[in-house]
Write a protein that holds these residues in place. Structure first.
Motif, PDB file in Angstrom:
ATOM      1  N   THR A 161     -15.792  11.038  -6.813  1.00 25.88           N
ATOM      2  CA  THR A 161     -15.419   9.635  -6.644  1.00 25.88           C
ATOM      3  C   THR A 161     -16.224   9.056  -5.491  1.00 25.88           C
ATOM      4  OG1 THR A 161     -13.176  10.172  -7.315  1.00 25.88           O
ATOM      5  CG2 THR A 161     -13.493   8.053  -6.219  1.00 25.88           C
ATOM      6  N   ARG A 162     -16.903   7.935  -5.760  1.00 24.48           N
ATOM      7  CA  ARG A 162     -17.668   7.265  -4.705  1.00 24.48           C
ATOM      8  C   ARG A 162     -17.283   5.789  -4.688  1.00 24.48           C
ATOM      9  NH1 ARG A 162     -23.270  10.218  -6.538  1.00 24.48           N
ATOM     10  NH2 ARG A 162     -22.548  12.333  -6.078  1.00 24.48           N
ATOM     11  N   SER A 163     -17.243   5.211  -3.483  1.00 22.01           N
ATOM     12  CA  SER A 163     -16.832   3.808  -3.361  1.00 22.01           C
ATOM     13  C   SER A 163     -17.779   3.074  -2.432  1.00 22.01           C
ATOM     14  CB  SER A 163     -15.411   3.728  -2.804  1.00 22.01           C
ATOM     15  OG  SER A 163     -15.368   4.252  -1.494  1.00 22.01           O
ATOM     16  N   LEU A 164     -17.859   1.752  -2.630  1.00 20.76           N
ATOM     17  CA  LEU A 164     -18.649   0.926  -1.724  1.00 20.76           C
ATOM     18  C   LEU A 164     -17.931   0.771  -0.394  1.00 20.76           C
ATOM     19  CD1 LEU A 164     -19.903  -1.886  -4.120  1.00 20.76           C
ATOM     20  CD2 LEU A 164     -21.087   0.189  -3.373  1.00 20.76           C
ATOM     21  N   LEU A 165     -16.600   0.850  -0.451  1.00 23.16           N
ATOM     22  CA  LEU A 165     -15.799   0.555   0.729  1.00 23.16           C
ATOM     23  C   LEU A 165     -14.511   1.365   0.655  1.00 23.16           C
ATOM     24  CD1 LEU A 165     -16.083  -1.498   3.048  1.00 23.16           C
ATOM     25  CD2 LEU A 165     -14.822  -3.139   1.642  1.00 23.16           C
ATOM     26  N   GLN A 166     -14.107   1.933   1.787  1.00 22.14           N
ATOM     27  CA  GLN A 166     -12.807   2.587   1.857  1.00 22.14           C
ATOM     28  C   GLN A 166     -11.932   1.768   2.773  1.00 22.14           C
ATOM     29  OE1 GLN A 166     -13.801   6.826   2.433  1.00 22.14           O
ATOM     30  NE2 GLN A 166     -11.663   7.167   1.854  1.00 22.14           N
ATOM     31  N   LEU A 167     -10.789   1.347   2.276  1.00 17.73           N
ATOM     32  CA  LEU A 167      -9.915   0.488   3.081  1.00 17.73           C
ATOM     33  C   LEU A 167      -8.511   1.065   3.099  1.00 17.73           C
ATOM     34  CD1 LEU A 167     -10.635  -3.201   1.989  1.00 17.73           C
ATOM     35  CD2 LEU A 167     -11.292  -2.116   4.140  1.00 17.73           C
ATOM     36  N   ASP A 168      -7.998   1.246   4.281  1.00 19.94           N
ATOM     37  CA  ASP A 168      -6.575   1.543   4.403  1.00 19.94           C
ATOM     38  C   ASP A 168      -5.912   0.226   4.729  1.00 19.94           C
ATOM     39  OD1 ASP A 168      -6.267   4.291   3.924  1.00 19.94           O
ATOM     40  OD2 ASP A 168      -7.290   4.706   5.814  1.00 19.94           O
ATOM     41  N   LEU A 169      -5.038  -0.221   3.863  1.00 18.52           N
ATOM     42  CA  LEU A 169      -4.368  -1.499   4.073  1.00 18.52           C
ATOM     43  C   LEU A 169      -2.900  -1.197   4.350  1.00 18.52           C
ATOM     44  CD1 LEU A 169      -6.016  -3.492   1.122  1.00 18.52           C
ATOM     45  CD2 LEU A 169      -6.706  -3.510   3.516  1.00 18.52           C
ATOM     46  N   PRO A 170      -2.550  -1.016   5.629  1.00 20.34           N
ATOM     47  CA  PRO A 170      -1.169  -0.630   5.929  1.00 20.34           C
ATOM     48  C   PRO A 170      -0.181  -1.743   5.592  1.00 20.34           C
ATOM     49  CG  PRO A 170      -2.420  -0.970   7.960  1.00 20.34           C
ATOM     50  CD  PRO A 170      -3.369  -1.153   6.826  1.00 20.34           C
ATOM     51  N   THR A 171       1.012  -1.352   5.162  1.00 26.80           N
ATOM     52  CA  THR A 171       2.062  -2.332   4.854  1.00 26.80           C
ATOM     53  C   THR A 171       3.286  -2.013   5.722  1.00 26.80           C
ATOM     54  OG1 THR A 171       2.974  -0.999   3.058  1.00 26.80           O
ATOM     55  CG2 THR A 171       1.270  -2.598   2.469  1.00 26.80           C
ATOM     56  N   TYR A 172       4.123  -3.023   5.904  1.00 26.68           N
ATOM     57  CA  TYR A 172       5.292  -2.892   6.775  1.00 26.68           C
ATOM     58  C   TYR A 172       6.504  -3.461   6.067  1.00 26.68           C
ATOM     59  CZ  TYR A 172       1.390  -2.758  10.081  1.00 26.68           C
ATOM     60  OH  TYR A 172       0.206  -2.473  10.705  1.00 26.68           O
ATOM     61  N   SER A 173       7.679  -2.912   6.388  1.00 25.83           N
ATOM     62  CA  SER A 173       8.909  -3.554   5.916  1.00 25.83           C
ATOM     63  C   SER A 173       9.126  -4.798   6.773  1.00 25.83           C
ATOM     64  CB  SER A 173      10.095  -2.598   6.031  1.00 25.83           C
ATOM     65  OG  SER A 173      10.299  -2.265   7.387  1.00 25.83           O
TER      66      SER A 173
END
Ligand code: ZN
Length: 196
Positions: A161-173
């Motif tokens: 698996t290869r990606s142009l961009l790796q993003l961690d998009l954290p979410t909150y309650s």
């Protein structure tokens, strides 16, 4: 070749925005990704397709397949870029029929065909798993999975698996959200749809 800043590309067309968002899940986030907004612009779509094709520049590719609808434009643009080195490359899309992804409309795989599976955003990778199943059922060869944005830790076994961009998009309650504490206005985004 000039390196494109893909995060900037997504931000400047509003595909990736910063603020305070209430997602369809009910959770809050300070970033919201709507990748399809980048594909509204053919010039940007072309750049993303070229980028994904370049991630697999060392591979012979017979068919690029994307799951509909999200990856139809990406598949075509990736295929167009691959066609510069293999004019016979084809572009397929898998579509849901009775709940399952299938290939219709004369898009037939064949034994030994070398397949690049593309997806705009991979979170859990559910759609990609289904397309890989189609590929393997036809005894074709999945040479890779390419995406614009990789969010989760999707693992497709032996298929890289290869990606142009790796993003961690954290979410909150809502009651544990730093943007709520700052008093940033909340924007409701997204529609209910299955996780991918
Ligand atoms: Zn909040």
């Amino acid at each position: 070749m000039e390196e494109l800043d893909y995060e900037e590309l997504l931000e400047e067309c509003g595909a990736l925005s910063n603020g305070h968002f209430r997602l369809s899940s009910g959770r809050h986030s300070d970033r919201y990704l709507q990748c399809q907004k980048a594909f509204q612009y053919p010039a940007r779509a072309e750049g993303l397709g070229q980028g994904v094709a370049d991630l697999f520049a060392d591979e012979h590719i017979d068919v690029v397949i994307g799951p509909a609808m999200g990856a139809v434009a990406l598949a075509m643009e990736t295929g167009r870029a691959v066609a510069k080195r293999n004019p016979e490359v084809r572009v397929f899309f898998a579509e849901r029929d009775g709940g399952r992804f299938t290939l219709r409309r004369g898009m037939d795989l064949w034994e030994g065909a070398r397949i690049l599976v593309v997806e705009d955003v991979i979170t859990t990778g559910g759609s990609v798993f289904e397309v890989l199943y189609l590929v393997e059922s036809a005894k074709a060869v999945p040479i890779g999975v390419g995406c614009v944005v990789l969010r989760g830790r999707a693992n497709f076994g032996a298929t890289p698996t290869r990606s142009l961009l790796q993003l961690d998009l954290p979410t909150y309650s809502g009651d544990n959200c730093p943007m709520c504490k700052d008093g940033t206005p909340l924007v409701r985004v997204g529609q209910k749809r299955p996780q991918r």
